[in-house]
Design a protein around this motif. Structure first.
Motif, PDB file in Angstrom:
ATOM      1  N   LEU A 121       0.804  -1.217   0.000  1.00 23.52           N
ATOM      2  CA  LEU A 121       0.000   0.000   0.000  1.00 23.52           C
ATOM      3  C   LEU A 121       0.839   1.271   0.000  1.00 23.52           C
ATOM      4  CD1 LEU A 121      -3.044  -0.544   2.392  1.00 23.52           C
ATOM      5  CD2 LEU A 121      -3.016  -0.472  -0.094  1.00 23.52           C
ATOM      6  N   ALA A 122       1.857   1.314   0.855  1.00 23.06           N
ATOM      7  CA  ALA A 122       2.563   2.581   1.086  1.00 23.06           C
ATOM      8  C   ALA A 122       4.070   2.453   0.958  1.00 23.06           C
ATOM      9  CB  ALA A 122       2.206   3.116   2.477  1.00 23.06           C
ATOM     10  N   GLU A 123       4.534   1.414   0.262  1.00 27.72           N
ATOM     11  CA  GLU A 123       5.972   1.197   0.073  1.00 27.72           C
ATOM     12  C   GLU A 123       6.715   1.214   1.396  1.00 27.72           C
ATOM     13  OE1 GLU A 123       7.264   4.042  -2.793  1.00 27.72           O
ATOM     14  OE2 GLU A 123       6.183   3.088  -4.456  1.00 27.72           O
ATOM     15  N   GLY A 124       6.089   0.627   2.411  1.00 25.62           N
ATOM     16  CA  GLY A 124       6.724   0.494   3.712  1.00 25.62           C
ATOM     17  C   GLY A 124       6.492   1.642   4.658  1.00 25.62           C
ATOM     18  N   GLY A 125       5.850   2.726   4.183  1.00 24.27           N
ATOM     19  CA  GLY A 125       5.633   3.896   5.031  1.00 24.27           C
ATOM     20  C   GLY A 125       4.300   3.845   5.775  1.00 24.27           C
ATOM     21  N   ASP A 126       3.947   4.976   6.397  1.00 24.15           N
ATOM     22  CA  ASP A 126       2.716   5.071   7.181  1.00 24.15           C
ATOM     23  C   ASP A 126       1.592   5.776   6.445  1.00 24.15           C
ATOM     24  OD1 ASP A 126       3.722   3.795   9.452  1.00 24.15           O
ATOM     25  OD2 ASP A 126       4.658   5.635  10.172  1.00 24.15           O
ATOM     26  N   TRP A 127       1.922   6.451   5.342  1.00 25.62           N
ATOM     27  CA  TRP A 127       0.928   7.282   4.669  1.00 25.62           C
ATOM     28  C   TRP A 127       0.821   6.896   3.206  1.00 25.62           C
ATOM     29  CZ3 TRP A 127      -1.944  10.550   7.603  1.00 25.62           C
ATOM     30  CH2 TRP A 127      -1.468  10.793   8.887  1.00 25.62           C
ATOM     31  N   ILE A 128      -0.380   7.084   2.665  1.00 29.28           N
ATOM     32  CA  ILE A 128      -0.633   6.773   1.261  1.00 29.28           C
ATOM     33  C   ILE A 128      -1.433   7.925   0.648  1.00 29.28           C
ATOM     34  CG2 ILE A 128      -2.684   5.419   1.925  1.00 29.28           C
ATOM     35  CD1 ILE A 128      -2.237   3.741  -0.591  1.00 29.28           C
ATOM     36  N   ASP A 129      -1.054   8.323  -0.564  1.00 32.65           N
ATOM     37  CA  ASP A 129      -1.808   9.345  -1.287  1.00 32.65           C
ATOM     38  C   ASP A 129      -2.961   8.672  -2.026  1.00 32.65           C
ATOM     39  OD1 ASP A 129      -0.353  11.598  -0.562  1.00 32.65           O
ATOM     40  OD2 ASP A 129       1.190  11.167  -2.052  1.00 32.65           O
ATOM     41  N   VAL A 130      -4.175   9.030  -1.632  1.00 28.87           N
ATOM     42  CA  VAL A 130      -5.372   8.445  -2.236  1.00 28.87           C
ATOM     43  C   VAL A 130      -6.002   9.496  -3.140  1.00 28.87           C
ATOM     44  CG1 VAL A 130      -7.605   7.363  -1.809  1.00 28.87           C
ATOM     45  CG2 VAL A 130      -5.705   6.985  -0.218  1.00 28.87           C
ATOM     46  N   ARG A 131      -5.679   9.413  -4.433  1.00 28.99           N
ATOM     47  CA  ARG A 131      -6.190  10.357  -5.426  1.00 28.99           C
ATOM     48  C   ARG A 131      -6.030  11.804  -4.953  1.00 28.99           C
ATOM     49  NH1 ARG A 131      -9.625   6.245  -5.021  1.00 28.99           N
ATOM     50  NH2 ARG A 131     -11.158   7.426  -3.811  1.00 28.99           N
ATOM     51  N   GLY A 132      -4.816  12.091  -4.462  1.00 33.60           N
ATOM     52  CA  GLY A 132      -4.479  13.453  -4.065  1.00 33.60           C
ATOM     53  C   GLY A 132      -4.722  13.776  -2.608  1.00 33.60           C
ATOM     54  N   VAL A 133      -5.323  12.857  -1.851  1.00 31.44           N
ATOM     55  CA  VAL A 133      -5.589  13.078  -0.428  1.00 31.44           C
ATOM     56  C   VAL A 133      -4.715  12.133   0.385  1.00 31.44           C
ATOM     57  CG1 VAL A 133      -7.315  13.029   1.398  1.00 31.44           C
ATOM     58  CG2 VAL A 133      -7.962  13.768  -0.906  1.00 31.44           C
ATOM     59  N   ARG A 134      -3.988  12.680   1.362  1.00 28.55           N
ATOM     60  CA  ARG A 134      -3.082  11.870   2.163  1.00 28.55           C
ATOM     61  C   ARG A 134      -3.846  11.172   3.276  1.00 28.55           C
ATOM     62  NH1 ARG A 134       1.931  13.266   5.791  1.00 28.55           N
ATOM     63  NH2 ARG A 134       3.469  11.766   5.023  1.00 28.55           N
ATOM     64  N   LYS A 135      -3.691   9.823   3.366  1.00 31.52           N
ATOM     65  CA  LYS A 135      -4.376   9.045   4.395  1.00 31.52           C
ATOM     66  C   LYS A 135      -3.385   8.131   5.096  1.00 31.52           C
ATOM     67  CE  LYS A 135      -9.167   8.816   2.792  1.00 31.52           C
ATOM     68  NZ  LYS A 135     -10.326   7.903   2.616  1.00 31.52           N
ATOM     69  N   HIS A 136      -3.650   7.902   6.387  1.00 26.57           N
ATOM     70  CA  HIS A 136      -2.824   6.950   7.127  1.00 26.57           C
ATOM     71  C   HIS A 136      -3.176   5.539   6.685  1.00 26.57           C
ATOM     72  CE1 HIS A 136      -0.958   4.812  10.491  1.00 26.57           C
ATOM     73  NE2 HIS A 136      -0.249   5.916  10.693  1.00 26.57           N
ATOM     74  N   VAL A 137      -2.166   4.685   6.636  1.00 24.78           N
ATOM     75  CA  VAL A 137      -2.356   3.305   6.176  1.00 24.78           C
ATOM     76  C   VAL A 137      -3.439   2.597   6.989  1.00 24.78           C
ATOM     77  CG1 VAL A 137      -1.273   1.035   6.072  1.00 24.78           C
ATOM     78  CG2 VAL A 137      -0.073   3.014   5.164  1.00 24.78           C
ATOM     79  N   HIS A 138      -3.428   2.780   8.302  1.00 23.70           N
ATOM     80  CA  HIS A 138      -4.397   2.095   9.157  1.00 23.70           C
ATOM     81  C   HIS A 138      -5.828   2.518   8.814  1.00 23.70           C
ATOM     82  CE1 HIS A 138      -1.338   1.015  12.565  1.00 23.70           C
ATOM     83  NE2 HIS A 138      -1.078   0.419  11.418  1.00 23.70           N
ATOM     84  N   GLY A 139      -6.032   3.807   8.626  1.00 28.68           N
ATOM     85  CA  GLY A 139      -7.364   4.289   8.286  1.00 28.68           C
ATOM     86  C   GLY A 139      -7.810   3.802   6.915  1.00 28.68           C
ATOM     87  N   TYR A 140      -6.878   3.772   5.969  1.00 29.04           N
ATOM     88  CA  TYR A 140      -7.220   3.321   4.618  1.00 29.04           C
ATOM     89  C   TYR A 140      -7.538   1.828   4.602  1.00 29.04           C
ATOM     90  CZ  TYR A 140      -7.085   3.226  -0.492  1.00 29.04           C
ATOM     91  OH  TYR A 140      -7.411   3.089  -1.815  1.00 29.04           O
ATOM     92  N   LEU A 141      -6.853   1.058   5.426  1.00 28.92           N
ATOM     93  CA  LEU A 141      -7.173  -0.366   5.525  1.00 28.92           C
ATOM     94  C   LEU A 141      -8.612  -0.572   5.997  1.00 28.92           C
ATOM     95  CD1 LEU A 141      -3.887  -1.868   7.032  1.00 28.92           C
ATOM     96  CD2 LEU A 141      -4.882  -2.395   4.796  1.00 28.92           C
ATOM     97  N   LYS A 142      -9.044   0.257   6.952  1.00 27.91           N
ATOM     98  CA  LYS A 142     -10.426   0.160   7.414  1.00 27.91           C
ATOM     99  C   LYS A 142     -11.408   0.426   6.279  1.00 27.91           C
ATOM    100  CE  LYS A 142     -10.296   1.239  12.375  1.00 27.91           C
ATOM    101  NZ  LYS A 142     -10.889   2.114  13.409  1.00 27.91           N
ATOM    102  N   ASP A 143     -11.074   1.387   5.415  1.00 24.85           N
ATOM    103  CA  ASP A 143     -11.952   1.701   4.292  1.00 24.85           C
ATOM    104  C   ASP A 143     -12.200   0.482   3.419  1.00 24.85           C
ATOM    105  OD1 ASP A 143     -12.075   4.308   5.142  1.00 24.85           O
ATOM    106  OD2 ASP A 143     -10.622   5.070   3.676  1.00 24.85           O
ATOM    107  N   PHE A 144     -11.242  -0.435   3.375  1.00 23.65           N
ATOM    108  CA  PHE A 144     -11.362  -1.631   2.550  1.00 23.65           C
ATOM    109  C   PHE A 144     -11.584  -2.891   3.395  1.00 23.65           C
ATOM    110  CE2 PHE A 144      -9.961   1.269  -0.592  1.00 23.65           C
ATOM    111  CZ  PHE A 144     -10.419   0.764  -1.792  1.00 23.65           C
ATOM    112  N   LEU A 145     -12.199  -2.691   4.563  1.00 28.14           N
ATOM    113  CA  LEU A 145     -12.684  -3.791   5.412  1.00 28.14           C
ATOM    114  C   LEU A 145     -11.577  -4.656   5.997  1.00 28.14           C
ATOM    115  CD1 LEU A 145     -15.753  -4.985   3.277  1.00 28.14           C
ATOM    116  CD2 LEU A 145     -15.613  -3.092   4.890  1.00 28.14           C
ATOM    117  N   PHE A 146     -10.386  -4.078   6.192  1.00 27.67           N
ATOM    118  CA  PHE A 146      -9.296  -4.780   6.853  1.00 27.67           C
ATOM    119  C   PHE A 146      -9.161  -4.299   8.296  1.00 27.67           C
ATOM    120  CE2 PHE A 146      -7.703  -5.262   2.456  1.00 27.67           C
ATOM    121  CZ  PHE A 146      -7.412  -6.614   2.457  1.00 27.67           C
TER     122      PHE A 146
END
Length: 593
Positions: free
Chosen positions: A366-391
């Protein structure tokens, strides 16, 4: 009462340091038609293997009625060691009669003389089905039997199982298949098993009732930790309500699209050169493609505009993949032209899920080993983004190799949907997905700003998702139909058309009578809550970014505690706001507003 064909009492299986499930009681009686439901990773496939006796349980007693034949159809049949598919199909515990195997294989449209080593997934699946059905089973254990089958093969299998005199347990993502065939449901949920004497058609209402009762019990006990553990269930409930609104929007989109289709089935594009939403993104003019003497695509003219959701259906070998490659520019037509918009930025997700490497972690993907991911221009924490996809966020460090096939697919969706794009191409996206993930995928597609091309055999998924269906019958003709799979079948043969949940009208439906209006306060909340929810999401993201500083706790523990409390408060307010908005949206829809 007759003795069950198979029973497993007090079944338990450990997985590493924890129990995958424990204290399960499973009983299968004569002519039971059981749907086995559960999220990816819940242990459904493992449970079928335990019932079949393929693996040993850590606890429990398995009993099979003397002489009963229990046959397991696995997701990915192992044909290694066999020269041809015929050799594979004639082998097995019960050595099925050759004439029965050949007859079933013929009806499924597969050539058993194919070399096993080079056979496709669909060919292996058909050979395995022929072997299983010809073995005269008393109990069939079916793990995703429709994967890699085309629609005609699925129809044939539905007919066979409808006439079958034995019992079966089936895992499937295909709602239409489950609804038509099952009469009981086994629900594997958080390590426990529930059974209800209803088919899959009643499952979702049952699930909602169970989760609602759990939520009420948790609230009465003021069990905050327990409520937090159920964020996923609450998300599923809210998502299902939102999808009701999205389905209504889909009918409206189909009605609008019907007005753009000319008499020859060519989609007309409105003239508005400065409005990107009405521009053609793919234009096919008199396209023909032949393989040898056979016409795969004959004289197809089609214009696809931004926002279209295009479904491509047809039997194996009808030309679905060829059409997809023509429309995306991967393949040149023999005659005619295909023009792609210069600004197209495509994401292609295929059946092979080839981007998932077993040794990488979820965070790496998801984030190349980091804590944050750019989601279509919006920065999200990996943990929060995982929740968005039911993880569960704790899976961030898990290796890809430990995930189920469905979880890998869901993770791939999470990774790819984070990218900026305006054309999404999905090749059999529903394989290996659980029902909650299918709901999520429908939601993501509905919210996607660009154009979507979907090749799928999942009839219900297409009926819930696409605005236009391209139907191929193998003759080279491509039907261009506004609506989903059911609309295509209705056009080809009105008498045999399946009954869709709700048909898209050829013209906008007349407005429903308004029986009442929302109160001033309710209407104001309905209008203002979406903005408030966005504000809360932004606040949560800001607080999480501040907490990402690894030195914050030691440098300023007071601020760390304040930020943590602020996040919890904002999440609680956001949950309450979402529930209130969903309640009002549902109420307004019921009033015809």
């Amino acid at each position: 009462m007759a003795a069950p064909i198979l029973s497993f009492e007090n079944l338990g299986l450990s997985q590493g340091t924890h129990w995958l499930f424990r204290h399960l009681d499973v009983f299968v009686g004569e002519r039971d038609r059981l749907a086995l439901i559960g999220r990816n990773g819940a242990g459904k496939t493992t449970l079928l293997k335990l019932l079949a006796g393929r693996i040993e349980a850590d606890e429990g007693t398995r009993s099979v009625r003397p002489g009963a034949r229990v046959i397991l159809l696995e997701q990915d049949p192992d044909v290694s060691g066999f020269a041809t598919l015929r050799d594979f199909a004639l082998a097995g515990q019960y050595a099925p009669p050759a004439h029965e195997v050949e007859a079933i294989a013929s009806q499924l449209g597969t050539d058993l003389s194919r070399e096993a080593a080079t056979a496709s997934g669909g060919e292996r699946r058909r050979a395995a089905i022929a072997r299983a059905l010809a073995s005269e089973p008393d109990l069939l254990l079916l793990d995703e039997p429709t994967n890699h089958l085309d629609i005609s093969a699925i129809d044939w299998l539905e007919g066979w199982l409808g006439r079958y005199s034995g019992a079966f347990i089936v895992i499937s993502h295909d709602r239409a298949f489950l609804t038509r065939l099952t009469r009981q449901t086994l629900w594997l949920d958080r390590g426990a098993m529930r059974r209800n004497e209803i088919g899959f058609g009643g499952f979702e209402d049952w699930m909602e009732a169970v989760y609602a009762e759990e939520a009420r019990a948790a609230e009465k006990l003021d069990a905050k930790l327990k409520i937090e553990a159920h964020w996923l269930e609450r998300g599923v409930t809210a998502r299902r309500k939102r999808n009701q609104g999205r389905l209504s929007k889909l009918w409206e989109m189909r009605a609008q699209r019907a007005a753009m289709v000319g008499p020859q089935g060519v989609a007309k594009i409105a003239v508005a050169a400065d409005d990107s939403k009405t521009k053609s993104v793919i234009a096919a003019e008199h396209v023909t493609k032949n393989f040898g003497e056979r016409a795969i695509i004959r004289d197809l003219s089609l214009r696809i505009q931004r926002g279209d959701r295009i479904g491509i259906v047809g039997g194996n070998g009808a030309g679905k993949t060829t059409l997809l490659k023509l429309l995306t520019g991967e393949l040149e037509p023999d005659s005619g032209t295909v023009t792609l918009a210069r600004t197209l930025d495509m994401i292609f997700i295929d059946q092979q899920r080839s981007l998932m490497q077993a040794d990488k972690s979820v965070r790496d993907v998801l984030a190349e080993g980091g804590d944050w991911i750019d989601v279509r221009g919006v920065r999200k924490h990996v943990h929060g983004y995982l929740k968005d996809f039911l993880f569960d966020p704790s899976l961030a460090e898990a290796k890809i190799g430990t995930l189920s096939g469905g979880e890998r697919s869901r993770l791939l969706f999470a990774r790819e949907f984070a990218r900026e794009s305006n054309l999404l191409v999905l090749d059999e996206p529903t394989n290996d997905l659980d029902l909650e993930t299918l709901d999520l995928l429908q939601e993501v597609i509905a919210d996607y700003d660009g154009t979507v091309l979907i090749v799928s055999h999942d009839r219900d998924f297409l009926d819930r998702t696409v605005t236009v269906t391209l139907g191929l019958d193998g003759s080279g003709t491509v039907d261009v139909i506004v609506g989903g799979y059911a609309d295509w079948v209705a056009k080809r043969n009105p008498k045999s058309a399946p009954r869709a949940e709700k048909k898209a009208a050829a013209a906008p439906a007349p407005p429903r009578p308004v029986s009442a209006k929302l109160s001033y306060k309710d209407q104001r909340d309905l209008d203002l809550l979406p903005k408030r929810i966005e504000e809360l999401e932004a606040a949560i993201a800001g607080h999480e970014e501040a907490l990402a500083d690894p030195a914050l706790y030691t440098r300023d523990p007071t601020r760390f505690a304040a930020l943590t409390a602020a996040i919890e408060k904002a999440r609680g307010e956001k949950d309450a706001a979402e529930e209130r908005w969903l309640e009002l949206a549902e109420k307004a829809e019921g009033m015809g507003q």
